[in-house]
Design an enzyme around this catalytic site. Structure first.
Site, PDB file in Angstrom:
ATOM      1  N   GLN A   1       0.923  -1.212  -0.057  1.00 33.66           N
ATOM      2  CA  GLN A   1       0.065  -0.206   0.211  1.00 33.66           C
ATOM      3  C   GLN A   1       0.927   1.148  -0.093  1.00 33.66           C
ATOM      4  O   GLN A   1       0.303   2.655  -0.682  1.00 33.66           O
ATOM      5  CB  GLN A   1      -1.176   0.041   1.591  1.00 33.66           C
ATOM      6  CG  GLN A   1      -2.014  -1.225   1.231  1.00 33.66           C
ATOM      7  CD  GLN A   1      -3.575  -0.646   2.693  1.00 33.66           C
ATOM      8  OE1 GLN A   1      -2.831   0.225   2.747  1.00 33.66           O
ATOM      9  NE2 GLN A   1      -3.531  -1.561   2.229  1.00 33.66           N
TER      10      GLN A   1
ATOM     11  N   PRO B   1      -5.359  -6.237   4.554  1.00 31.55           N
ATOM     12  CA  PRO B   1      -6.174  -7.537   3.402  1.00 31.55           C
ATOM     13  C   PRO B   1      -5.369  -8.319   3.034  1.00 31.55           C
ATOM     14  O   PRO B   1      -4.031  -8.889   3.567  1.00 31.55           O
ATOM     15  CB  PRO B   1      -5.708  -6.928   2.262  1.00 31.55           C
ATOM     16  CG  PRO B   1      -5.718  -5.015   2.946  1.00 31.55           C
ATOM     17  CD  PRO B   1      -4.894  -4.967   4.652  1.00 31.55           C
TER      18      PRO B   1
ATOM     19  N   PHE C   1     -13.234  -2.656   2.721  1.00 31.18           N
ATOM     20  CA  PHE C   1     -12.021  -2.403   2.747  1.00 31.18           C
ATOM     21  C   PHE C   1     -11.432  -1.752   1.661  1.00 31.18           C
ATOM     22  O   PHE C   1      -9.685  -1.337   1.481  1.00 31.18           O
ATOM     23  CB  PHE C   1     -11.492  -3.333   3.090  1.00 31.18           C
ATOM     24  CG  PHE C   1     -12.236  -4.522   4.331  1.00 31.18           C
ATOM     25  CD1 PHE C   1     -11.937  -4.370   5.524  1.00 31.18           C
ATOM     26  CD2 PHE C   1     -13.564  -5.336   3.849  1.00 31.18           C
ATOM     27  CE1 PHE C   1     -12.557  -4.430   6.798  1.00 31.18           C
ATOM     28  CE2 PHE C   1     -13.753  -5.781   5.152  1.00 31.18           C
ATOM     29  CZ  PHE C   1     -13.916  -5.148   6.291  1.00 31.18           C
ATOM     30  N   LEU C   2     -12.061  -1.345  -0.006  1.00 35.14           N
ATOM     31  CA  LEU C   2     -11.471  -1.472  -1.156  1.00 35.14           C
ATOM     32  C   LEU C   2     -11.738   0.156  -0.652  1.00 35.14           C
ATOM     33  O   LEU C   2     -10.846   1.244  -1.373  1.00 35.14           O
ATOM     34  CB  LEU C   2     -12.273  -1.739  -2.533  1.00 35.14           C
ATOM     35  CG  LEU C   2     -11.165  -1.251  -3.194  1.00 35.14           C
ATOM     36  CD1 LEU C   2     -10.065  -2.055  -3.381  1.00 35.14           C
ATOM     37  CD2 LEU C   2     -12.250  -1.775  -4.609  1.00 35.14           C
ATOM     38  N   GLN C   3     -12.332   1.237   0.184  1.00 37.84           N
ATOM     39  CA  GLN C   3     -12.720   2.302  -0.273  1.00 37.84           C
ATOM     40  C   GLN C   3     -11.308   3.004  -0.273  1.00 37.84           C
ATOM     41  O   GLN C   3     -11.205   3.830  -0.816  1.00 37.84           O
ATOM     42  CB  GLN C   3     -14.131   2.517   0.938  1.00 37.84           C
ATOM     43  CG  GLN C   3     -14.853   3.059   1.375  1.00 37.84           C
ATOM     44  CD  GLN C   3     -15.872   3.380   2.169  1.00 37.84           C
ATOM     45  OE1 GLN C   3     -15.448   4.164   3.147  1.00 37.84           O
ATOM     46  NE2 GLN C   3     -17.196   2.923   2.197  1.00 37.84           N
ATOM     47  N   ASP C   4     -11.216   3.039   1.409  1.00 29.65           N
ATOM     48  CA  ASP C   4      -9.955   3.778   1.786  1.00 29.65           C
ATOM     49  C   ASP C   4      -8.649   3.929   1.233  1.00 29.65           C
ATOM     50  O   ASP C   4      -7.523   4.362   0.794  1.00 29.65           O
ATOM     51  CB  ASP C   4      -9.705   3.837   3.264  1.00 29.65           C
ATOM     52  CG  ASP C   4      -8.998   2.336   3.575  1.00 29.65           C
ATOM     53  OD1 ASP C   4      -9.806   1.448   3.908  1.00 29.65           O
ATOM     54  OD2 ASP C   4      -7.478   2.130   3.910  1.00 29.65           O
ATOM     55  N   GLN C   5      -8.619   2.668   0.494  1.00 36.55           N
ATOM     56  CA  GLN C   5      -7.332   2.530  -0.260  1.00 36.55           C
ATOM     57  C   GLN C   5      -7.584   2.992  -1.781  1.00 36.55           C
ATOM     58  O   GLN C   5      -5.746   3.094  -2.061  1.00 36.55           O
ATOM     59  CB  GLN C   5      -7.301   0.561  -0.321  1.00 36.55           C
ATOM     60  CG  GLN C   5      -6.560  -0.331   0.246  1.00 36.55           C
ATOM     61  CD  GLN C   5      -6.213  -1.697   0.037  1.00 36.55           C
ATOM     62  OE1 GLN C   5      -5.735  -1.905  -0.432  1.00 36.55           O
ATOM     63  NE2 GLN C   5      -7.780  -2.196   0.787  1.00 36.55           N
TER      64      GLN C   5
ATOM     65  N   HIS D   1     -10.955   4.866   8.109  1.00 34.72           N
ATOM     66  CA  HIS D   1      -9.763   4.929   7.761  1.00 34.72           C
ATOM     67  C   HIS D   1     -10.607   6.032   5.897  1.00 34.72           C
ATOM     68  O   HIS D   1      -9.385   6.542   5.812  1.00 34.72           O
ATOM     69  CB  HIS D   1      -9.346   3.388   7.367  1.00 34.72           C
ATOM     70  CG  HIS D   1      -8.973   2.414   8.171  1.00 34.72           C
ATOM     71  ND1 HIS D   1      -9.633   2.393   9.562  1.00 34.72           N
ATOM     72  CD2 HIS D   1      -7.674   2.291   8.407  1.00 34.72           C
ATOM     73  CE1 HIS D   1      -8.631   1.608  10.240  1.00 34.72           C
ATOM     74  NE2 HIS D   1      -7.297   1.618   9.477  1.00 34.72           N
TER      75      HIS D   1
END
Length: 410
Positions: free
Chosen positions: A150, A177, A339-343, A365
């Site tokens: 990340q 993840p 969990f994909l939102q912030d990435q 996050h």
């Protein structure tokens, strides 16, 4: 730091004197406005001194602040000073995984990293030119290789040629993840921004030993593309993998898979669900078990639910946990999971143009990632609640006017 404090104090004194001469405070309501103006002056003086000061205890208050700020420092060439790192955690300061991530970024950008030791709560990073080539990160723990990726991936995109990242640690770790999520969910979505990378899982590693190794090849980009994901469509495919490694019996994988399918069937009755049960043998270090379930939609959206086994927790409970997580991320009718939102925030912030992504409830996050992106780039974010007929009470549009970062080497 002493010079910086003196400069800020001097700026404050000059601002106060100027305000007094102009006698602008004519009514009580103007006080707060003047405070905002003084703050802007102080912030500009801090930046003029050469470093942006970042409070590592705000909002999420953990490793994400480090990852976002270090990556954006590397890409924008902005020196940063981070204080109060993980101040609210039970073990404040840098842990081995955070230290490895910072060292990896410093290596990528030929930077000067100061104060970076285990337990440190204050560090500074002065970036140089982003370098392609071979880079290695090894926390020598089960720290997540996916969190190392990340922080490194956005930086490597702005190198002069392809980069090879050797990332070691835990491939399937708690509070991060799983590597399967990175490959099956994160990768196809981030490719929409123009990102291109390959991921070779050479060895899987589990808590507490770690020992995993992933080789990542990243190709550079001139600039990132904006992305619009506002139509989810229908769920067309559900599949996954339930695994055991080391001395754990294969029956655990079967139990996780069976329980997960049974849970999903209560809500989704018309799709074939294919969750493979696997025994990791040759390419696994240590003992572990877990499951990841992936759902794909007719418009190219990808969602996941996952869980890892723990001592004393029945395997069917692990399968149910992953299945319920997946269902929760499908119900809100958004286009990305929680969990994909912030990435995706860092890629939205760096892209050239306006990105719009429909999502479920905005996580802390994600809010933290937006805060860091706006602090270190010219990107502007807005979050709007959806009110169309397909929306739930927790459906939102995250919109970003990207900063349009360009790769000076291409």
């Amino acid at each position: 730091m002493t010079c910086l404090i003196l400069s800020v104090q001097a700026a404050t004194q000059r601002e106060v004197q100027r305000r007094r001469r102009r006698q602008t405070v004519r009514r009580s309501g103007s006080f707060s406005l003047n405070r905002v103006r003084v703050f802007k002056v102080l912030r500009s003086w801090v930046q003029m001194e050469g470093s942006v000061l970042i409070d590592g205890s705000v909002m999420e208050g953990g490793g994400q602040i480090l990852r976002m700020s270090a990556a954006l420092s590397c890409i924008t060439g902005t020196a940063i000073k981070i204080s109060k790192i993980r101040a609210g955690r039970s073990t404040p300061g840098l842990r081995p995984q955070h230290l490895s991530g910072l060292q990896l970024v410093s290596d990528l950008c030929s930077g000067s990293l100061q104060g970076a030791t285990i337990g440190s709560t204050d560090i500074s990073l002065s970036p140089g030119k982003i370098q392609s080539g071979n880079h290695t990160a090894d926390p020598q723990t089960a720290g997540s290789v996916c969190l190392l990726l990340q922080v490194a991936l956005p930086c490597a995109l702005f190198a002069d040629s392809s980069s090879q990242l050797c990332l070691k640690g835990g491939t399937n770790a708690e509070m991060a993840p799983q590597i399967d999520y990175t490959v099956k969910v994160f990768k196809p979505i981030v490719e929409k921004f123009g990102v291109n990378f390959d991921c070779d899982i050479r060895m899987r590693g589990y808590y507490p030993k770690g020992g995993g190794e992933v080789m990542v090849t990243v190709n550079p980009v001139k600039e990132l593309l904006p992305v619009t994901m506002t139509e989810r469509g229908n769920i067309t495919k559900i599949y996954g993998r339930a695994f055991v490694a080391g001395v754990l019996p294969f029956k655990l994988a079967k139990d996780m898979s069976t329980a997960a399918v049974r849970t999903i069937r209560k809500e989704i009755k018309d799709l074939y669900i294919n969750i493979q049960s696997l025994q990791e043998k040759e390419k696994a270090c240590g003992n572990g078990n877990g499951i990841i379930i992936i759902a794909e939609s007719s418009t190219g959206c990808v969602f996941a639910g996952s869980a890892l086994g723990k001592k004393g927790v029945y395997a069917d409970k692990v399968g149910i946990e992953a299945a319920e997580m997946l269902l929760r991320n499908i119900r809100h009718n958004g286009c990305v999971d929680e969990f994909l939102q912030d990435q995706l925030i860092i890629f939205m912030a760096l892209a050239k143009g306006r990105s719009r992504i429909r999502t479920g409830a905005v996580t802390l996050h994600t809010q933290t990632a937006i805060h860091m992106a706006e602090q270190l780039t010219q990107a502007k974010f807005t979050i709007t609640k959806c009110d169309d007929e397909l929306s739930s009470n927790d459906t939102y549009i995250i919109e970003c006017e990207g900063s349009g970062a360009t790769n000076p080497h291409l």
